[in-house]
Motif scaffolding. Sequence first.
Motif, PDB file in Angstrom:
ATOM      1  N   GLY A  78       0.809  -1.216   0.000  1.00  0.00           N
ATOM      2  CA  GLY A  78       0.000   0.000   0.000  1.00  0.00           C
ATOM      3  C   GLY A  78       0.840   1.263   0.000  1.00  0.00           C
ATOM      4  O   GLY A  78       0.320   2.360  -0.196  1.00  0.00           O
ATOM      5  N   SER A  79       2.132   1.114   0.215  1.00  0.00           N
ATOM      6  CA  SER A  79       3.045   2.254   0.183  1.00  0.00           C
ATOM      7  C   SER A  79       3.917   2.138  -1.063  1.00  0.00           C
ATOM      8  O   SER A  79       4.718   1.205  -1.185  1.00  0.00           O
ATOM      9  N   LYS A  80       3.783   3.083  -1.983  1.00  0.00           N
ATOM     10  CA  LYS A  80       4.620   3.041  -3.180  1.00  0.00           C
ATOM     11  C   LYS A  80       6.094   3.155  -2.812  1.00  0.00           C
ATOM     12  O   LYS A  80       6.961   2.546  -3.454  1.00  0.00           O
ATOM     13  N   ARG A  81       6.391   3.944  -1.782  1.00  0.00           N
ATOM     14  CA  ARG A  81       7.792   4.118  -1.378  1.00  0.00           C
ATOM     15  C   ARG A  81       8.358   2.822  -0.819  1.00  0.00           C
ATOM     16  O   ARG A  81       9.389   2.316  -1.281  1.00  0.00           O
ATOM     17  N   ARG A  82       7.681   2.229   0.165  1.00  0.00           N
ATOM     18  CA  ARG A  82       8.204   1.028   0.815  1.00  0.00           C
ATOM     19  C   ARG A  82       8.199  -0.173  -0.128  1.00  0.00           C
ATOM     20  O   ARG A  82       9.114  -0.998  -0.134  1.00  0.00           O
ATOM     21  N   SER A  83       7.162  -0.281  -0.960  1.00  0.00           N
ATOM     22  CA  SER A  83       7.091  -1.428  -1.874  1.00  0.00           C
ATOM     23  C   SER A  83       8.192  -1.342  -2.930  1.00  0.00           C
ATOM     24  O   SER A  83       8.781  -2.360  -3.313  1.00  0.00           O
ATOM     25  N   LYS A  84       8.490  -0.135  -3.376  1.00  0.00           N
ATOM     26  CA  LYS A  84       9.539   0.030  -4.378  1.00  0.00           C
ATOM     27  C   LYS A  84      10.901  -0.366  -3.803  1.00  0.00           C
ATOM     28  O   LYS A  84      11.702  -1.044  -4.466  1.00  0.00           O
ATOM     29  N   ILE A  85      11.153   0.013  -2.559  1.00  0.00           N
ATOM     30  CA  ILE A  85      12.408  -0.363  -1.894  1.00  0.00           C
ATOM     31  C   ILE A  85      12.488  -1.881  -1.745  1.00  0.00           C
ATOM     32  O   ILE A  85      13.530  -2.498  -2.002  1.00  0.00           O
ATOM     33  N   ALA A  86      11.344  -2.493  -1.370  1.00  0.00           N
ATOM     34  CA  ALA A  86      11.318  -3.953  -1.203  1.00  0.00           C
ATOM     35  C   ALA A  86      11.555  -4.664  -2.528  1.00  0.00           C
ATOM     36  O   ALA A  86      12.239  -5.695  -2.581  1.00  0.00           O
ATOM     37  N   MET A  87      11.023  -4.127  -3.614  1.00  0.00           N
ATOM     38  CA  MET A  87      11.215  -4.747  -4.919  1.00  0.00           C
ATOM     39  C   MET A  87      12.664  -4.618  -5.391  1.00  0.00           C
ATOM     40  O   MET A  87      13.205  -5.525  -6.022  1.00  0.00           O
ATOM     41  N   GLN A  88      13.286  -3.485  -5.095  1.00  0.00           N
ATOM     42  CA  GLN A  88      14.698  -3.325  -5.432  1.00  0.00           C
ATOM     43  C   GLN A  88      15.538  -4.388  -4.731  1.00  0.00           C
ATOM     44  O   GLN A  88      16.422  -5.001  -5.336  1.00  0.00           O
ATOM     45  N   LYS A  89      15.230  -4.625  -3.461  1.00  0.00           N
ATOM     46  CA  LYS A  89      15.969  -5.629  -2.701  1.00  0.00           C
ATOM     47  C   LYS A  89      15.737  -7.031  -3.258  1.00  0.00           C
ATOM     48  O   LYS A  89      16.627  -7.883  -3.214  1.00  0.00           O
ATOM     49  N   ALA A  90      14.530  -7.266  -3.795  1.00  0.00           N
ATOM     50  CA  ALA A  90      14.207  -8.592  -4.335  1.00  0.00           C
ATOM     51  C   ALA A  90      14.728  -8.788  -5.756  1.00  0.00           C
ATOM     52  O   ALA A  90      14.606  -9.883  -6.312  1.00  0.00           O
ATOM     53  N   GLY A  91      15.263  -7.740  -6.352  1.00  0.00           N
ATOM     54  CA  GLY A  91      15.798  -7.848  -7.701  1.00  0.00           C
ATOM     55  C   GLY A  91      14.788  -7.615  -8.800  1.00  0.00           C
ATOM     56  O   GLY A  91      15.037  -7.952  -9.963  1.00  0.00           O
ATOM     57  N   VAL A  92      13.635  -7.038  -8.470  1.00  0.00           N
ATOM     58  CA  VAL A  92      12.611  -6.720  -9.469  1.00  0.00           C
ATOM     59  C   VAL A  92      12.928  -5.350 -10.069  1.00  0.00           C
ATOM     60  O   VAL A  92      13.173  -4.396  -9.318  1.00  0.00           O
TER      61      VAL A  92
END
Length: 656
Positions: A114-128
Amino acid sequence: MLKKLLIANRGEIAVRVIRTAKALGYRTVAVYSEADANAMHTELADEAVCIGPAQVAASYLNADAILDAARKTGADCIHPGYGFLSENAGFSNACKAAGIVFVGPPASAIELMGSKRRSKIAMQKAGVPVVPGYEGDNAGDDELIAAAADIGYPLMIKASAGGGGRGMRLVHQESELADNIKRARSESKQAFGDDELILEKAVIEPRHIEIQVFADRHGNAVYLGERDCSVQRRHQKVVEEAPSPFVTPELRAAMGDAAVTAALACNYEGAGTVEFLVDKDRNFYFLEMNTRLQVEHPVTELITGQDLVAWQLSVAEGLPLPLAQNDIELNGHAIEVRLYAEDPANGFTPQTGPLHVFQPAEGEGLRYDTGVRSGDEVTPHYDPMLAKVIAWGENRDEARRRLIRALEDTTIFGLTTNRYFLSRIIADSTFGAGEATTAFLQQSFSADPSLQPAKTQIRQLALAACVLAHGTSGQEAWSNAPATHTPMKLETGGETVELLVQSNGQNLSARLGHEHYELTIASIQNGLLCVVDKGIRQRCHYHRDGDSLHLQAFGKSWSVTDLTHQPAAGANGEGNGRIPASMDGAIIDVLVEPGQTVRQGETLVILEAMKMEHPVKADCDGVVAQVLTRKGDQVRRNQLLVEVTIDEASESENKK
């Protein structure tokens, strides 16, 4: 084993969930607001509970009332549909605390995505892959301005919370940045209660491609192909299709793997959609993840043969996914459009009022997801979507043909809709070539006739005259000498016209100025007029409502009001001084009082409906006799708001 499902939603998605649940043997519970007491979803469910007044905050967003309804009825699971509480982590936790299964992902996944900021950081860490940008924690204006210099222009300002295009701004140069940051913050705060913003490099004219994912509690996750949602208006989807005409098998596999990685990275369960932007070179970037069933899920169901609501309920019961990745096959092509009560030719103004007739077309490969029927009322309290119209075909062109025909043959009387606009999009050559990007509607489609007010043609007026002259029974409603042209005064599209009509048996001749049109009536009854027009037999559907006549033919709809036998209006086209509400809504301001002199066209009252303001104006010069409403009132369409006594001296002067 779960036994009784409460659907915490309304309209077409509530109806759609109820049907699958009942087919699987679940008992179903509908919740409804006072405005929805007679809605389709309340009648289809086994039980229904009123959860509050019409206002969304007091009913469909009232988590306590919904949980109380579940306790009262003994529901052991809740399906949130989409919108409302579907992506509310607090509601998911509240269901868990009450011992009720929430048919959706865990609250932690909802909160993260639900947070574009937090989800984007999480996706970067996952390699997306993600769009380059800036995601500082609660960044201030100065931090954003500094970061923008590093990102470069054009760039996007985005609200970290929410979606639907709110709090989103495209900025082309530095001089525009500060003002757009302030506007985006204000809009985000108002819409979501959160003014946190992020910045992203703008991907110009991209494709909007989303991947349907599913995960269970046993560590399994799959993707069910993609959907192309590139045709958008103000960042809101208009047309969705599967598969995308732009996506190659290699790109599908890469995006699918990335979407599954995204789901596994947040310990996902159930249905989710990972959305990507794809540039012209087929580079893709994570946009966001919607932690719910999407509006456009039917196109995925049609090409996979799977019932995604059934999958959701299966996962909610703790069962493993029904299929492994290698078992999922894509078959044919499906396209969906969102049929709205709105007027594209007048800025997409939402329409409210009675839906006299709603008759979906019938045909191979067609599906309608709807929550309305003939006789229902479209109110200003909720989204005015009437239905999702979906067509499947063995290939894309077959799906397009079927969808165009379905839109043209769907009979709707009582409200202006975007039906013609949608059919024009599907028939457009750019869309047909599979080349529509997110810029399509704003660029190559912006001058389409469906977006311009259309003048009613003499052919359409002649068809109206056939019905008015012969009545609904097929018998002539009046008679004159055969050679006499009888005047018929009609109002259409805000314009009054005078036809000269000659009806001689089954033949009708209509004259408007120098224009002339002739028709032969083959039959007329039960809302269907059959005519022979220039040697071609054709059909025209109609609905009569007092002096108002609604007609539909050639894929278009139009209405006329018969003024032939009404008293003459005042001079200069003035009305009668009785000023009604133009639609259902709330009065947000009253600008006049009794005894006040007003002029024709002056705004008397401001009405709010569907989050838009609509001025209600005087139809004549005169003096306000009565004000029959006040600020804060909820009013109905055609409810009398103000009475104006016509200025007879002015009228007399005008006549001279």
